[in-house]
Design an enzyme around this catalytic site. Structure first.
Site, mmCIF file in Angstrom:
data_model
loop_
_atom_site.group_PDB
_atom_site.id
_atom_site.type_symbol
_atom_site.label_atom_id
_atom_site.label_comp_id
_atom_site.label_asym_id
_atom_site.label_seq_id
_atom_site.Cartn_x
_atom_site.Cartn_y
_atom_site.Cartn_z
ATOM 1 N N GLY A 10 0.824 -1.214 0.000
ATOM 2 C CA GLY A 10 0.000 0.000 0.000
ATOM 3 C C GLY A 10 0.851 1.254 0.000
ATOM 4 N N VAL A 12 1.407 3.760 2.331
ATOM 5 C CA VAL A 12 2.277 3.970 3.493
ATOM 6 C C VAL A 12 3.251 2.803 3.644
ATOM 7 C CG1 VAL A 12 2.319 4.262 6.004
ATOM 8 C CG2 VAL A 12 0.552 5.412 4.654
ATOM 9 N N ASP A 35 -1.912 -12.371 5.489
ATOM 10 C CA ASP A 35 -3.255 -11.824 5.716
ATOM 11 C C ASP A 35 -3.367 -11.614 7.226
ATOM 12 O OD1 ASP A 35 -5.919 -11.418 6.242
ATOM 13 O OD2 ASP A 35 -6.626 -12.964 4.852
ATOM 14 N N ILE A 36 -3.456 -10.354 7.637
ATOM 15 C CA ILE A 36 -3.412 -10.091 9.092
ATOM 16 C C ILE A 36 -4.648 -10.603 9.824
ATOM 17 C CG2 ILE A 36 -1.862 -8.086 8.849
ATOM 18 C CD1 ILE A 36 -4.413 -6.360 9.616
ATOM 19 N N THR A 99 -6.663 7.254 11.684
ATOM 20 C CA THR A 99 -7.193 8.206 10.725
ATOM 21 C C THR A 99 -7.925 9.384 11.363
ATOM 22 O OG1 THR A 99 -8.925 8.414 9.029
ATOM 23 C CG2 THR A 99 -9.162 6.607 10.549
ATOM 24 N N TYR A 125 -15.823 2.792 8.450
ATOM 25 C CA TYR A 125 -14.352 2.848 8.420
ATOM 26 C C TYR A 125 -13.861 3.506 9.717
ATOM 27 C CZ TYR A 125 -9.732 4.653 6.960
ATOM 28 O OH TYR A 125 -8.405 4.999 6.880
ATOM 29 N N LYS A 129 -11.786 1.749 12.664
ATOM 30 C CA LYS A 129 -10.418 2.226 12.940
ATOM 31 C C LYS A 129 -10.278 2.615 14.420
ATOM 32 C CE LYS A 129 -7.409 2.728 10.457
ATOM 33 N NZ LYS A 129 -6.314 1.772 10.149
ATOM 34 N N TRP A 150 -5.267 12.272 4.888
ATOM 35 C CA TRP A 150 -5.049 12.623 3.478
ATOM 36 C C TRP A 150 -3.569 12.500 3.112
ATOM 37 C CZ3 TRP A 150 -8.571 17.540 2.506
ATOM 38 C CH2 TRP A 150 -9.902 17.133 2.423
#
Ligand SMILES: NC(=O)c1ccc[n+]([C@@H]2O[C@H](COP(=O)([O-])OP(=O)(O)OC[C@H]3O[C@@H](n4cnc5c(N)ncnc54)[C@H](OP(=O)(O)O)[C@@H]3O)[C@@H](O)[C@H]2O)c1
Length: 288
Positions: A10, A12, A35-36, A99, A125, A129, A150
């Site tokens: 991804g 980051v 796969d976490i 986030t 989401y 999170k 962002w």
């Protein structure tokens, strides 16, 4: 230091893995490799590699989290908790990204959100999170929760990552002008996270460039940095409104962040979003 990075393909994760590989032994695991949400696999990997530090960069994104709540729970809550549990078992620290969508984003033009503000997410989401943050902290006291906002850098197909190239190539873009947040250049995010890690102070951090803007303001600044006139940039930008987007998941409207813990630690303010964008535009090999 041995460092394990999950979600390493991804935005980051890929930048982190690349940047840290120069100085550390990095085990970068893409979704295909780990796969976490597979608790046994997470345990096996962490026990075998015995990292000193784990970065969890795996996430299920915003609209997918709204449409697939079971998967969102698995990726954004359960997986992070399995990683934190395994980190705790081997005495590792864990950095878990979160986030600005932890917050409701109202009222407009309020002071930036700090970790003292109560999370009040407006979509699934954000809810998962926030639950993931709590799960990580409960399973591993040696954890850093890094809320960011962002994020942009090379290699991802998202508005903030590509608007510069689009404008440079004379391609039209659509830019939203009625939601505001902090922006974060991924290089600055990584620098600050490593500075935070060096302090050894665990807790919840807000890591973003200074200032607040809309996507429209971000695009205008990108045009200016490219040497376009305002008339030229305006001609390439079609302004759109979040309220007309009819997205699957609602977005909070106003979510700038401020980092009280960094201030307490005496870490310098992060550079302004315009300076960070200038660095990105200058650094980035143009795809045109
Ligand atoms: N980008 C932003 O603007 C932003 C803003 C605020 C916070 N953040 C936070 O920053 C972190 C990283 O975000 P990002 O922008 O780098 O996300 P990203 O570019 O969407 O990357 C996420 C990665 O996670 C992988 N993944 C998904 N499910 C997985 C699973 N079960 N196991 C292992 N890997 C899995 C994805 O692989 P597949 O694609 O193969 O599924 C993808 O490579 C997240 O915690 C996010 O909440 C990002």
């Amino acid at each position: 230091m041995k460092i394990l990075v999950t979600g390493a393909a991804g935005l980051v994760g890929s930048h982190l893995a690349r940047r840290l590989a120069g100085e550390h032994e990095v085990v970068a695991l893409t979704h295909d490799q780990l796969d976490i949400t597979d608790r046994a696999a997470v345990g096996r990997y962490v026990l075998r590699e015995k990292p000193a530090l784990i970065f969890n960069c795996a996430v299920l994104q915003v609209d997918d989290s709204e449409q697939q709540p079971t998967k969102a729970q698995a990726v954004n809550v359960d997986g992070p908790s399995f990683l934190a549990e395994a980190a705790n078992q081997v005495g590792a620290e864990i950095v878990h990204f979160s986030t600005q969508y932890a917050f409701a984003g109202e009222p407009l033009h309020r002071p930036p959100f700090t970790f003292e503000d109560e999370p009040r997410p407006v979509n699934n989401y954000g809810r998962t999170k926030v639950a993931g943050e709590a799960a990580v902290r409960a399973a591993c006291a040696r954890s850093y929760i890094i809320r960011t906002s962002w994020v942009y850098g090379s290699g991802k197909n998202s508005f903030l990552c590509t608007v510069h190239d689009d404008l440079n190539a004379g391609r039209k873009v659509r830019a939203i002008d009625d939601i505001w947040s902090s922006t974060t250049y991924v290089d600055d995010l990584i620098d600050r996270v490593m500075a935070i890690h060096a302090t050894g102070r665990h807790g919840i951090y807000h890591v973003v460039n200074q200032g607040v803007c809309t996507y429209h303001e971000f695009a205008l600044e990108a045009g200016r940095l490219l040497g376009l006139t305002r008339v030229q940039t305006d001609a390439l930008i079609e302004i759109t409104h979040e309220r007309d987007m009819k997205r699957v998941a609602p977005r909070p409207r106003y979510t700038p962040l401020r980092c009280l813990l960094s201030e307490q630690l005496g870490l310098p303010a992060m550079r302004d979003w315009r300076a960070a964008l200038a660095a990105f535009v200058k650094d980035r090999p143009s795809s045109v």
